[in-house]
Enzyme design. Structure first.
Site, PDB file in Angstrom:
ATOM      1  N   GLU A 106      40.401  56.833  31.805  1.00  0.00           N
ATOM      2  CA  GLU A 106      40.650  56.092  33.047  1.00  0.00           C
ATOM      3  C   GLU A 106      41.795  55.105  32.830  1.00  0.00           C
ATOM      4  OE1 GLU A 106      40.731  55.791  36.046  1.00  0.00           O
ATOM      5  OE2 GLU A 106      38.972  54.828  36.927  1.00  0.00           O
ATOM      6  N   ASP A 107      42.516  54.807  33.897  1.00  0.00           N
ATOM      7  CA  ASP A 107      43.654  53.893  33.773  1.00  0.00           C
ATOM      8  C   ASP A 107      43.221  52.443  33.573  1.00  0.00           C
ATOM      9  OD1 ASP A 107      42.648  53.640  36.354  1.00  0.00           O
ATOM     10  OD2 ASP A 107      44.581  53.856  37.369  1.00  0.00           O
ATOM     11  N   ASP A 110      38.208  47.427  36.419  1.00  0.00           N
ATOM     12  CA  ASP A 110      38.328  46.109  37.055  1.00  0.00           C
ATOM     13  C   ASP A 110      36.907  45.663  37.442  1.00  0.00           C
ATOM     14  OD1 ASP A 110      39.150  43.903  38.492  1.00  0.00           O
ATOM     15  OD2 ASP A 110      40.048  45.009  40.144  1.00  0.00           O
ATOM     16  N   PHE A 159      47.711  42.133  39.993  1.00  0.00           N
ATOM     17  CA  PHE A 159      47.823  43.559  40.278  1.00  0.00           C
ATOM     18  C   PHE A 159      48.956  44.153  39.450  1.00  0.00           C
ATOM     19  CE2 PHE A 159      48.323  47.410  42.772  1.00  0.00           C
ATOM     20  CZ  PHE A 159      46.993  47.748  42.972  1.00  0.00           C
ATOM     21  N   ARG A 172      54.230  54.556  40.402  1.00  0.00           N
ATOM     22  CA  ARG A 172      53.536  55.295  39.344  1.00  0.00           C
ATOM     23  C   ARG A 172      54.518  55.751  38.268  1.00  0.00           C
ATOM     24  NH1 ARG A 172      48.301  56.539  41.141  1.00  0.00           N
ATOM     25  NH2 ARG A 172      48.089  57.039  43.338  1.00  0.00           N
TER      26      ARG A 172
HETATM   27  P1  IMP Z   1      37.115  49.241  39.707  1.00  0.00           P
HETATM   28  O1  IMP Z   1      36.163  50.163  40.429  1.00  0.00           O
HETATM   29  O2  IMP Z   1      37.260  47.919  40.386  1.00  0.00           O
HETATM   30  O3  IMP Z   1      36.820  49.114  38.237  1.00  0.00           O
HETATM   31  O4  IMP Z   1      38.556  49.829  39.913  1.00  0.00           O
HETATM   32  C1  IMP Z   1      39.092  50.825  39.191  1.00  0.00           C
HETATM   33  C2  IMP Z   1      40.171  51.477  40.001  1.00  0.00           C
HETATM   34  O5  IMP Z   1      40.846  50.552  40.875  1.00  0.00           O
HETATM   35  C3  IMP Z   1      41.198  52.004  39.045  1.00  0.00           C
HETATM   36  O6  IMP Z   1      40.954  53.349  38.773  1.00  0.00           O
HETATM   37  C4  IMP Z   1      42.496  51.787  39.780  1.00  0.00           C
HETATM   38  O7  IMP Z   1      42.841  52.948  40.469  1.00  0.00           O
HETATM   39  C5  IMP Z   1      42.235  50.677  40.768  1.00  0.00           C
HETATM   40  N1  IMP Z   1      42.819  49.403  40.305  1.00  0.00           N
HETATM   41  C6  IMP Z   1      42.163  48.292  39.920  1.00  0.00           C
HETATM   42  N2  IMP Z   1      43.017  47.311  39.545  1.00  0.00           N
HETATM   43  C7  IMP Z   1      44.258  47.841  39.703  1.00  0.00           C
HETATM   44  C8  IMP Z   1      45.587  47.322  39.457  1.00  0.00           C
HETATM   45  O8  IMP Z   1      45.819  46.187  39.009  1.00  0.00           O
HETATM   46  N3  IMP Z   1      46.608  48.181  39.740  1.00  0.00           N
HETATM   47  C9  IMP Z   1      46.421  49.451  40.208  1.00  0.00           C
HETATM   48  N4  IMP Z   1      45.211  49.953  40.431  1.00  0.00           N
HETATM   49  C10 IMP Z   1      44.132  49.162  40.188  1.00  0.00           C
END
Ligand code: IMP
Length: 191
Positions: A106-107, A110, A159, A172
């Site tokens: 996963e990237d 958060d 972000f 991207r």
């Molecule tokens: P989570 O469910 O809040 O953990 O979010 C994970 C997903 O939100 C990641 O797979 C990203 O696609 C997106 N995301 C969260 N923070 C960022 C950011 O700073 N930049 C770009 N995408 C983000």
């Protein structure tokens, strides 16, 4: 990136350059290889954000390992500050995960909702093992506690875009990870 190269106007600053990302990917690959969970190992890249990370990680693993690659795509909705908590499956894995050693790639983690959703979904399919590798950790707004087996870098509390991560489908393609200017961030669809 050369120091003289101009950044796109919406970019505040580079957070991690290509060299640092490369070193991080190499370190993660070495840790994954030394884990010896069993082979073959399937890297399950989460689209679209982990597209480049999955590709680079796969190539950094030792050639003698039996590595398979699959992808899954999810979307979560919300804005840059907080997601709605709703995660949807856009594209499932192509291969069955049952009985396989799965490493979810996963990237960024958060709030933790996306990875939690994926792990729940995949665990129900009885893989031989299920582990996680995340390039960026944002520990500031976790809504669910989640165990990540391999973490690359700690992202700043802002972000970030580039190296697969987007803002409204843009940026991207940047070869580095960069902070987006605060005044640029509005509503967005996260996937
Ligand atoms: P989570 O469910 O809040 O953990 O979010 C994970 C997903 O939100 C990641 O797979 C990203 O696609 C997106 N995301 C969260 N923070 C960022 C950011 O700073 N930049 C770009 N995408 C983000």
């Amino acid at each position: 990136m050369s120091r003289t190269e101009a950044l796109p106007p919406a970019i505040e600053s580079v957070v991690f350059d290509a060299a640092e990302i490369g070193r991080t990917v190499a370190r993660l690959a070495a840790a994954i290889a030394s884990e010896n969970v069993g082979e073959p190992i399937t890297l399950l890249g989460v689209l679209k954000g982990a597209l480049f990370f999955t590709a680079d990680l796969a190539r950094a693993l030792p050639a003698e390992l039996d590595v398979r690659i699959d992808t899954i795509a999810v979307a979560s909705y919300g804005d840059a500050k907080q997601s709605s908590g709703e995660v949807r499956l856009l594209k499932d894995a192509s291969e069955s995960v049952e009985g396989k050693h799965i490493l979810v790639v996963e990237d960024i983690v958060d709030e933790g909702l996306t990875l939690t959703y994926l792990l729940r979904l995949l665990a129900g399919r009885r893989p031989a093992s299920l582990r996680t590798c995340v390039l960026l950790n944002k520990p500031y707004r976790r809504r669910v506690q989640i165990r990540v087996d391999h973490v690359g870098l700690t992202a700043p509390d802002s972000f970030v875009v580039g190296y697969g991560l987007d803002y409204q489908e843009k940026y991207r393609n940047l070869p580095y990870l960069a902070r987006l200017r605060d005044d640029v961030i509005g509503g967005l669809r996260r996937e």
